[in-house]
Design a protein around this motif. Structure first.
Motif, mmCIF file in Angstrom:
data_model
loop_
_atom_site.group_PDB
_atom_site.id
_atom_site.type_symbol
_atom_site.label_atom_id
_atom_site.label_comp_id
_atom_site.label_asym_id
_atom_site.label_seq_id
_atom_site.Cartn_x
_atom_site.Cartn_y
_atom_site.Cartn_z
ATOM 1 N N UNK A 294 -39.095 -71.047 56.102
ATOM 2 C CA UNK A 294 -40.202 -70.673 55.200
ATOM 3 C C UNK A 294 -39.778 -69.523 54.282
ATOM 4 N N UNK A 295 -38.911 -68.642 54.793
ATOM 5 C CA UNK A 295 -38.462 -67.500 53.995
ATOM 6 C C UNK A 295 -36.938 -67.448 53.946
ATOM 7 N N UNK A 296 -36.394 -67.332 52.746
ATOM 8 C CA UNK A 296 -34.966 -67.139 52.547
ATOM 9 C C UNK A 296 -34.831 -65.893 51.681
ATOM 10 N N UNK A 297 -34.348 -64.815 52.281
ATOM 11 C CA UNK A 297 -34.478 -63.502 51.643
ATOM 12 C C UNK A 297 -33.110 -62.928 51.324
ATOM 13 N N UNK A 298 -32.952 -62.500 50.069
ATOM 14 C CA UNK A 298 -31.671 -61.991 49.598
ATOM 15 C C UNK A 298 -31.809 -60.506 49.316
ATOM 16 N N UNK A 299 -31.113 -59.683 50.087
ATOM 17 C CA UNK A 299 -31.167 -58.230 49.915
ATOM 18 C C UNK A 299 -29.878 -57.778 49.247
ATOM 19 N N UNK A 300 -29.988 -57.116 48.097
ATOM 20 C CA UNK A 300 -28.774 -56.701 47.405
ATOM 21 C C UNK A 300 -28.678 -55.176 47.254
ATOM 22 N N UNK A 301 -29.809 -54.513 47.304
ATOM 23 C CA UNK A 301 -29.823 -53.059 47.125
ATOM 24 C C UNK A 301 -31.102 -52.531 47.753
ATOM 25 N N UNK A 302 -31.154 -51.214 48.054
ATOM 26 C CA UNK A 302 -32.384 -50.671 48.639
ATOM 27 C C UNK A 302 -33.553 -50.848 47.696
ATOM 28 N N UNK A 303 -34.746 -50.989 48.269
ATOM 29 C CA UNK A 303 -35.938 -51.034 47.412
ATOM 30 C C UNK A 303 -36.166 -49.639 46.831
ATOM 31 N N UNK A 304 -37.011 -49.586 45.829
ATOM 32 C CA UNK A 304 -37.257 -48.303 45.169
ATOM 33 C C UNK A 304 -37.757 -47.268 46.174
ATOM 34 N N UNK A 305 -37.115 -46.138 46.198
ATOM 35 C CA UNK A 305 -37.513 -45.083 47.139
ATOM 36 C C UNK A 305 -37.039 -45.329 48.555
ATOM 37 N N UNK A 306 -36.317 -46.409 48.775
ATOM 38 C CA UNK A 306 -35.886 -46.744 50.126
ATOM 39 C C UNK A 306 -34.420 -46.434 50.368
ATOM 40 N N UNK A 307 -34.001 -46.607 51.613
ATOM 41 C CA UNK A 307 -32.605 -46.366 51.985
ATOM 42 C C UNK A 307 -32.127 -47.553 52.814
ATOM 43 N N UNK A 308 -30.902 -48.008 52.522
ATOM 44 C CA UNK A 308 -30.406 -49.192 53.229
ATOM 45 C C UNK A 308 -29.021 -48.928 53.804
ATOM 46 N N UNK A 309 -28.841 -49.338 55.053
ATOM 47 C CA UNK A 309 -27.544 -49.226 55.719
ATOM 48 C C UNK A 309 -27.114 -50.595 56.218
ATOM 49 N N UNK A 310 -25.801 -50.821 56.152
ATOM 50 C CA UNK A 310 -25.230 -52.033 56.741
ATOM 51 C C UNK A 310 -24.212 -51.599 57.786
ATOM 52 N N UNK A 311 -24.280 -52.193 58.976
ATOM 53 C CA UNK A 311 -23.232 -51.958 59.960
ATOM 54 C C UNK A 311 -22.448 -53.266 60.119
ATOM 55 N N UNK A 312 -21.194 -53.242 59.712
ATOM 56 C CA UNK A 312 -20.333 -54.417 59.866
ATOM 57 C C UNK A 312 -19.692 -54.355 61.248
ATOM 58 N N UNK A 313 -19.930 -55.392 62.049
ATOM 59 C CA UNK A 313 -19.525 -55.334 63.453
ATOM 60 C C UNK A 313 -18.415 -56.341 63.747
ATOM 61 N N UNK A 314 -17.400 -55.888 64.451
ATOM 62 C CA UNK A 314 -16.303 -56.761 64.860
ATOM 63 C C UNK A 314 -16.615 -57.390 66.231
ATOM 64 N N UNK A 315 -16.690 -56.559 67.254
ATOM 65 C CA UNK A 315 -16.988 -57.023 68.613
ATOM 66 C C UNK A 315 -16.238 -58.301 68.996
ATOM 67 N N UNK A 316 -14.938 -58.258 68.900
ATOM 68 C CA UNK A 316 -14.097 -59.379 69.352
ATOM 69 C C UNK A 316 -13.759 -60.404 68.289
ATOM 70 N N UNK A 317 -14.386 -60.293 67.117
ATOM 71 C CA UNK A 317 -14.190 -61.338 66.108
ATOM 72 C C UNK A 317 -12.788 -61.319 65.504
#
Ligand code: SF4
Lengths: 498, 209
Positions: A294-317
């Motif tokens: 029902x929802x396909x959501x594309x996040x490219x940058x923080x929303x206005x006034x917001x803060x966004x973090x990405x943690x790229x995880x390996x964990x055996x990959x």
């Protein structure tokens, strides 16, 4: 039973619903005994039947969807090629993704394993004084034991996916990667919500229960300090990521609080935006048999006034990437189709695998995390290849399952019953011709062997289930030779791989 | 930053050494109907299978009248009391949205009226970016969504959708395909799981600003 007679079983079920089976979990450091846990699950026949029916319904809907698309097989091939290309250049694409995400104002972190992931997220939360987090479903965070970690440091996690919330309230792991409580019946949910949310214990209507949960969760969502999501895909070209849900709960988690943290496995990369067309067309059709979530959501940058973090995880990959026979398992887009089609998964329930990933993908992923603990799992398969046939990214799942049996045997991880069975199976399966002879013998043996020979402790899959009756017309190959080959000018060699 | 270098180093060492070029992805849109009307008809059909409602305006019917027709018995209060947040000039609404609104504060909205950036016939999806939403959260915290869609802005399928430049320019781009849904309790389909309970699409050409 005729329609007019009262149904005592139904009345009985209302009065005292069958208790939810809870297969034993292997202690830390111990080997998961899948066959034993599966038997415990099968001891609750109503649950076993409900599970089988529901999971198979998803597989049936998947087939219907696949058949409506003429280019379905081409899409699978494209998806597989895009993933192969990405994994063969993963370092470059990760760097490109990171650079673009940073340019868009996203903070990017890297975590070698689950513990590091949890520590990084904890630090972000501490900095922002976060007390309550609303979270979308993420199998990666399950891998990391994220919720348990946050419990231990006193940060409240509220799951916003209904299924995952049910499992959280019940103190249970998800049993299916797409439908976490697929092993539960509505009576189980009614009991749980009555205890945990104060709903009416006698009302097991799904609409009523979902509504009770919506009303209970909404205030928590409005009042949260941070939101977390996983990601289904990360696009190197834009530095953005894509999340697919049916409830819109990832969008709530990302858009209501100002702080958004996304945990992303390094294998989620795709190079270009246009690649998404292929994967979005395949994902939900393979998973639930719906054309799209029902929802396909594309996040490219923080929303206005917001803060966004990405943690790229390996964990055996990154380690798995170097395994010649197994690296292609990193193509997995976590659709669950292989689980839905697997006769063993359908009959044993996801919790009996004692791992984050159940079903066929679990058999090939879990041993990379802990070869000893999960050494039984690659045997929880009939090697019928159905998983491989439905996999939208064309992973050779059943061959990898067999490959793991060999690796585990070579490294001395097998219990003795498995060793005995394997040395014979290994010889037979090594040659296609021998395999066909063996299948024929087995089929006739199935007809004539006494029960004790089939249903004994050596044969884990004879426990708790009847063996399927062998086809009357011999094997598929017999049938094929009789009906198809005789009409063809060229006969393939007996030794050709099929 | 050592985890970063360790991970990238391991990936560099371990990645399969195979020549695997990125494939070209075809558009797969030859079989789609030509023309906005026929594409809109396909869109409407697909939207319905995902639980959304297609509501073309009758002659002389106003969009306000459609809101009342479709939602009066769904808002759970007298329709005159319904909180309507409108982001479109066609509907006045009674609850203005501004970019500085605290996201959680829009939870009082009963009906949000938005214009879609474009639609996708293959799945009956409507697309929004932050420009159409003003407050992203309103598309999920509102109880009901009403969406104006210009039939000229319907693309055939996903491949065509991803050729647009929105994904490169917008911070947030989302496809909605019907309302929020779940089948997590014994496979029973429930609409309005966490997000909106209903989604109505009204075909309406964009009015020039
Ligand atoms: S292995 Fe294939 S079928 Fe199974 S979950 Fe992954 S992508 Fe889906």
């Amino acid at each position: 039973m005729s329609g007019n007679e009262p149904n005592p079983a139904a009345t009985l079920q209302r009065a005292t619903p069958e208790a939810q089976p809870r297969p034993a979990k292997a202690a830390d450091g111990k080997r998961v005994d899948h066959a034993r846990s599966a038997k415990q699950f099968l001891n609750a026949p109503e649950h076993a039947k409900s599970h089988d029916t529901r999971v198979w319904a998803m597989r049936t809907k998947r087939d219907k969807q696949a058949h409506t698309i003429e280019e379905w097989e081409e899409l699978r091939e494209l998806a597989s090629q895009i993933k192969t290309h990405t994994l063969a250049h993963l370092d470059t694409y990760l760097e490109q993704f990171e650079a673009n995400a940073k340019a868009n104002g996203i903070h990017v972190h890297w975590a070698a394993d689950g513990a590091e992931h949890n520590r990084i997220v904890h630090e972000i939360f501490t900095e922002h004084g976060v007390k309550r987090v609303i979270k979308a479903k993420s199998m990666l965070m399950e891998e990391c034991g994220f919720r348990h970690y946050m419990d231990s440091v006193g940060i409240e996690i509220v799951e916003t996916d209904l299924g995952e919330r049910i499992q959280q309230l019940d103190g249970e792991d998800p049993s299916h990667i797409v439908v976490p409580p697929v092993h539960k019946m509505r009576s189980d949910v009614a009991r749980l919500f009555a205890e945990q949310l104060g709903s009416d214990p006698d009302n097991d209507d799904a609409h009523y229960l979902a509504g009770a949960q919506r009303d209970a969760t909404r205030p928590l969502i409005l009042d949260a300090d941070a939101g977390m999501t996983g990601a289904n895909f990360a696009v190197a070209e834009t530095g953005g990521f894509v999340v697919c849900t049916n409830e819109g709960n990832a969008d709530l988690s990302a858009n209501v609080p100002n702080l958004h943290v996304a945990s992303i496995g390094i294998e989620k990369l795709v190079p270009r935006v246009e690649d998404m067309g292929v994967f979005i067309r395949l994902l939900s059709r393979s998973a639930l048999g719906s054309p799209i979530t029902q929802y396909t959501s594309h996040f490219r940058a923080p929303k206005q006034g917001g803060e966004m973090h990405i943690v790229l995880v390996d964990n055996g990959r990154s380690k798995r990437l170097g395994m010649e026979k197994f690296w292609s398992s990193l193509k997995c887009i976590r659709c669950g189709a292989c689980m839905n089609t697997c006769p063993v998964y359908r009959r044993s329930g996801g919790l009996s695998y004692g791992a984050t990933y159940a079903g066929p993908l679990g058999l090939i992923l879990n041993p990379t995390f802990d070869a000893h603990r999960y050494s039984n799992l690659p045997f929880a398969s009939t090697l019928n290849g159905s998983c491989t046939n439905v996999c939208p990214v064309k992973i050779n799942i059943h061959e990898q399952i067999f490959g793991w049996r060999q690796v585990l045997a070579e490294n001395g991880h097998l219990p003795w019953t498995k060793k005995t069975a394997l040395s014979a199976a290994g010889k037979v399966l090594a040659s296609p011709k021998g395999y066909r002879v063996a299948i024929k013998t087995t089929n006739s043996a199935l007809k004539h062997l006494p029960r004790w020979a089939l249903y004994n402790r050596m044969n884990a899959w004879g426990e708790g289930r009847e063996m399927p009756s062998p086809p009357d017309n011999g094997t598929f190959h017999d049938w094929y030779r009789r009906n198809r080959l005789k009409n063809q000018a060229k006969t393939p060699n007996e030794g050709d791989s099929q | 930053m050592s985890a970063r270098d360790d991970i990238l180093g391991a990936v560099r060492t371990n990645k399969p050494a195979i020549d695997a070029p990125a494939p070209t992805v075809p558009n797969y849109d030859n079989a789609y109907p030509q023309g906005a009307d026929r594409l809109a008809a396909l869109f409407a059909e697909r939207l319905a299978t995902m639980g959304g409602t297609w509501h073309a305006l009758a002659d002389g019917q106003s969009i306000d009248a459609v809101l009342q027709d479709v939602l009066a018995d769904k808002v759970g209060k007298p329709f005159d009391d319904a909180v309507i947040a409108s982001n479109v000039p066609e509907v006045a609404g009674n609850r203005p949205l501004t970019e500085s609104d605290v996201p959680a504060s829009v939870h009082d909205v009963d009906i949000a009226v938005l214009r879609a950036r474009f639609g996708i016939a293959e799945t009956g999806s409507v697309c929004f970016t932050e420009a159409e939403l003003t407050v992203n959260a309103v598309a999920y915290l509102a109880q009901h969504l009403v969406v104006l869609l210009d039939p000229a802005e319907i693309v055939a399928n996903m491949h065509r959708a991803y050729q647009r430049d929105d994904f490169v320019n917008a911070n947030y781009t989302v496809f909605h395909t019907g309302p929020s849904a779940t089948a997590d309790i014994e496979g029973v389909l429930v609409r309005g799981a966490q997000g909106v309970r209903s989604l109505t699409v009204i075909p309406a050409p964009a009015t020039p600003a």
